[in-house]
Design a protein around this motif. Structure first.
Motif, PDB file in Angstrom:
ATOM      1  N   GLY A 199     -20.013   9.775  77.808  1.00 25.32           N
ATOM      2  CA  GLY A 199     -21.048   9.173  78.635  1.00 25.32           C
ATOM      3  C   GLY A 199     -20.936   9.475  80.107  1.00 25.32           C
ATOM      4  N   LYS A 200     -20.101  10.439  80.470  1.00 27.91           N
ATOM      5  CA  LYS A 200     -19.975  10.815  81.869  1.00 27.91           C
ATOM      6  C   LYS A 200     -20.113  12.323  82.021  1.00 27.91           C
ATOM      7  N   LEU A 201     -20.616  12.728  83.203  1.00 24.04           N
ATOM      8  CA  LEU A 201     -20.686  14.134  83.558  1.00 24.04           C
ATOM      9  C   LEU A 201     -19.553  14.435  84.524  1.00 24.04           C
TER      10      LEU A 201
ATOM     11  N   PHE B 165     -38.664  18.888  82.633  1.00 24.92           N
ATOM     12  CA  PHE B 165     -39.939  18.870  83.335  1.00 24.92           C
ATOM     13  C   PHE B 165     -39.759  19.047  84.838  1.00 24.92           C
ATOM     14  N   GLY B 166     -38.489  19.157  85.274  1.00 22.60           N
ATOM     15  CA  GLY B 166     -38.227  19.305  86.695  1.00 22.60           C
ATOM     16  C   GLY B 166     -38.147  17.980  87.434  1.00 22.60           C
ATOM     17  N   GLN B 167     -38.127  16.865  86.722  1.00 24.56           N
ATOM     18  CA  GLN B 167     -38.056  15.547  87.349  1.00 24.56           C
ATOM     19  C   GLN B 167     -36.605  15.157  87.591  1.00 24.56           C
ATOM     20  N   GLU B 168     -36.309  14.695  88.791  1.00 25.81           N
ATOM     21  CA  GLU B 168     -34.951  14.291  89.130  1.00 25.81           C
ATOM     22  C   GLU B 168     -34.624  12.948  88.474  1.00 25.81           C
ATOM     23  N   VAL B 169     -33.494  12.886  87.759  1.00 20.31           N
ATOM     24  CA  VAL B 169     -33.103  11.654  87.074  1.00 20.31           C
ATOM     25  C   VAL B 169     -31.803  11.084  87.632  1.00 20.31           C
ATOM     26  N   LEU B 170     -31.070  11.859  88.416  1.00 21.19           N
ATOM     27  CA  LEU B 170     -29.840  11.356  89.032  1.00 21.19           C
ATOM     28  C   LEU B 170     -29.529  12.199  90.259  1.00 21.19           C
ATOM     29  N   SER B 171     -29.030  11.525  91.307  1.00 16.90           N
ATOM     30  CA  SER B 171     -28.662  12.250  92.522  1.00 16.90           C
ATOM     31  C   SER B 171     -27.484  11.550  93.188  1.00 16.90           C
ATOM     32  N   LYS B 172     -26.520  12.332  93.638  1.00 16.95           N
ATOM     33  CA  LYS B 172     -25.404  11.769  94.385  1.00 16.95           C
ATOM     34  C   LYS B 172     -24.887  12.802  95.377  1.00 16.95           C
TER      35      LYS B 172
ATOM     36  N   GLY C  17     -27.177   6.176  80.835  1.00 11.25           N
ATOM     37  CA  GLY C  17     -28.571   5.723  80.760  1.00 11.25           C
ATOM     38  C   GLY C  17     -29.563   6.816  80.447  1.00 11.25           C
ATOM     39  N   LEU C  18     -29.112   8.068  80.409  1.00 12.24           N
ATOM     40  CA  LEU C  18     -30.030   9.173  80.151  1.00 12.24           C
ATOM     41  C   LEU C  18     -30.259   9.363  78.655  1.00 12.24           C
ATOM     42  N   LYS C  19     -31.483   9.743  78.313  1.00 12.95           N
ATOM     43  CA  LYS C  19     -31.830   9.966  76.919  1.00 12.95           C
ATOM     44  C   LYS C  19     -31.220  11.276  76.416  1.00 12.95           C
TER      45      LYS C  19
END
Length: 397
Positions: free
Chosen positions: A327-329, A349-356, A373-375
């Motif tokens: 569950g971690k990257l 689709f090019g949509q940002e789902v996480l940023s740090k 939390g990502l599908k």
């Protein structure tokens, strides 16, 4: 006398060459290559996927036609184009069978940007979006041509076309981006329905057709990057996916790009000053793309384009590895430099789902990111460190 005659002939010849170039029809086919990499939609022209794709110009002066003073009466408010600083435009296109999307990169130089259009679906509001600085995408999925708004015959009650979705005229309206921050909010405006002016005919916001969208700014240069779903002429708003087209190599479509330019954001009411397109149109059709598709450019989807010629310019020794575990990257960066590092995750689709954003010390380094939390599915991880941008693919079970 001979001297003056020479310069007069030279001047006439120069103008003839200029207008001849601007009037040459662009009848050649636009070949859209299949991309081996899925572009990250961040408003930056840095992905390897774009490097081998040729720029195509948005250089035809549609309004006032050929920039001639005699054609300023085409539409109230028109001004003559003042040169490259006033407006310059070009674009690239890719497609992906993996995502079933078209990808666009549009670079616009515009000395004055007029944004801030407010969407209103009421057809009686008059729309008004062409009076802002907007990128337009005209697409006719099967290159059938013909009317998609107005047939020019009959009484006022019957003169409008019966299917606005025979082709799509997307008008992309945004607020001006902030420096160092991509603009991702937008409207994709066009008429819809079957009878303009009635309760079934509206100004629709087709933003959902563009699953990835970002515009960045660098001085007077604007980078528009977006992905697009393609639909056929059976499209209805209540069930759009039923008419979604499967993109395949060899497919031929009608496709043109354009830009509406307004150089005075303080005027009231707003009036566009220029209209530029990617294909030649005759004077009688200078503003016809929005209502009929006969003049659209020809585009054909092709197999993969090689990107082997792409060479990172700086910090080629930086290596990045991404691994998913429990569950971690886990992102590992192998380089000898320290400094800020940005990690962003995008869906297909090019949509940002996480940023740090964090700081990396000197030497090899690793950091973890919570992704529970990502599908399930395929994602793209973009890592920016020093002057290098890396994009890798991960699969979440």
């Amino acid at each position: 006398m001979q001297k003056y005659l020479f310069f007069t002939v030279l001047l006439i010849f120069s103008f003839s060459v200029f207008f001849a170039k601007s009037q040459v029809p662009q009848n050649d086919t636009l070949y859209i290559p299949e991309s081996k990499q899925i572009p990250v939609i961040d408003g930056l022209n840095t992905d390897e996927a774009w490097q081998a794709v040729e720029w195509k110009p948005i250089s035809q002066i549609w309004m006032p036609y050929n920039n001639l003073p005699s054609n300023l009466g085409q539409e109230s408010g028109l001004q003559l184009w003042q040169g490259a600083d006033d407006f310059t435009g070009k674009f690239k296109v890719l497609w992906s069978p993996e995502t079933n999307l078209l990808y666009f990169m549009v670079e616009i130089t515009d000395d004055v940007f007029t944004g801030g259009y407010v969407y209103n679906e009421n057809p009686n509001s008059g729309g008004g979006y062409p009076n802002y600085d907007i990128v337009e995408v005209f697409i006719d999925e099967d290159r059938s041509g013909g009317l998609h708004v107005f047939d020019g015959t009959g009484s006022v009650a019957t003169q409008w076309g019966t299917n606005a979705e025979n082709a799509f005229s997307y008008h992309l309206a945004i607020n001006k981006p902030e420096p160092d921050k991509a603009q991702t909010q937008f409207n994709a405006l066009d008429i819809s329905g079957t009878n303009w002016g009635s309760s079934t005919q509206k100004v629709a916001n087709y933003a959902a057709h563009f699953p990835g969208f970002a515009v960045s700014i660098d001085g007077n240069k604007y980078i528009w990057e977006f992905s697009l779903k393609v639909y056929n002429d059976k499209y209805v708003n209540s069930n759009p996916e039923a008419s979604r087209v499967s993109l395949q190599a060899g497919k031929v479509m009608g496709l043109s790009m354009a830009y509406c330019d307004n150089d005075n954001p303080n005027e009231s009411p707003l009036q566009r000053d220029h209209f530029f397109g990617s294909v030649y149109v005759p004077p009688a059709a200078y503003n016809d793309h929005w209502k009929q598709a006969n003049g659209y450019g020809v585009a054909k989807l092709t197999k993969s384009v090689s990107t082997s010629s792409y060479q990172p310019k700086i910090n080629d020794y930086i290596k990045v590895n991404n691994k998913v575990l429990n569950g971690k990257l886990y992102t590992s960066v192998y380089s000898g430099i320290s400094g800020k590092i940005s990690i962003r995750i995008f869906n297909l689709f090019g949509q940002e789902v996480l940023s740090k954003t964090t700081s990396k010390p000197t030497g090899d380094w690793s950091v973890s990111s919570e992704i529970q939390g990502l599908k399930s599915g395929i994602y793209l991880v973009e890592t920016v460190h020093g002057n290098q941008r890396n994009t890798t693919k991960i699969v979440l079970p």
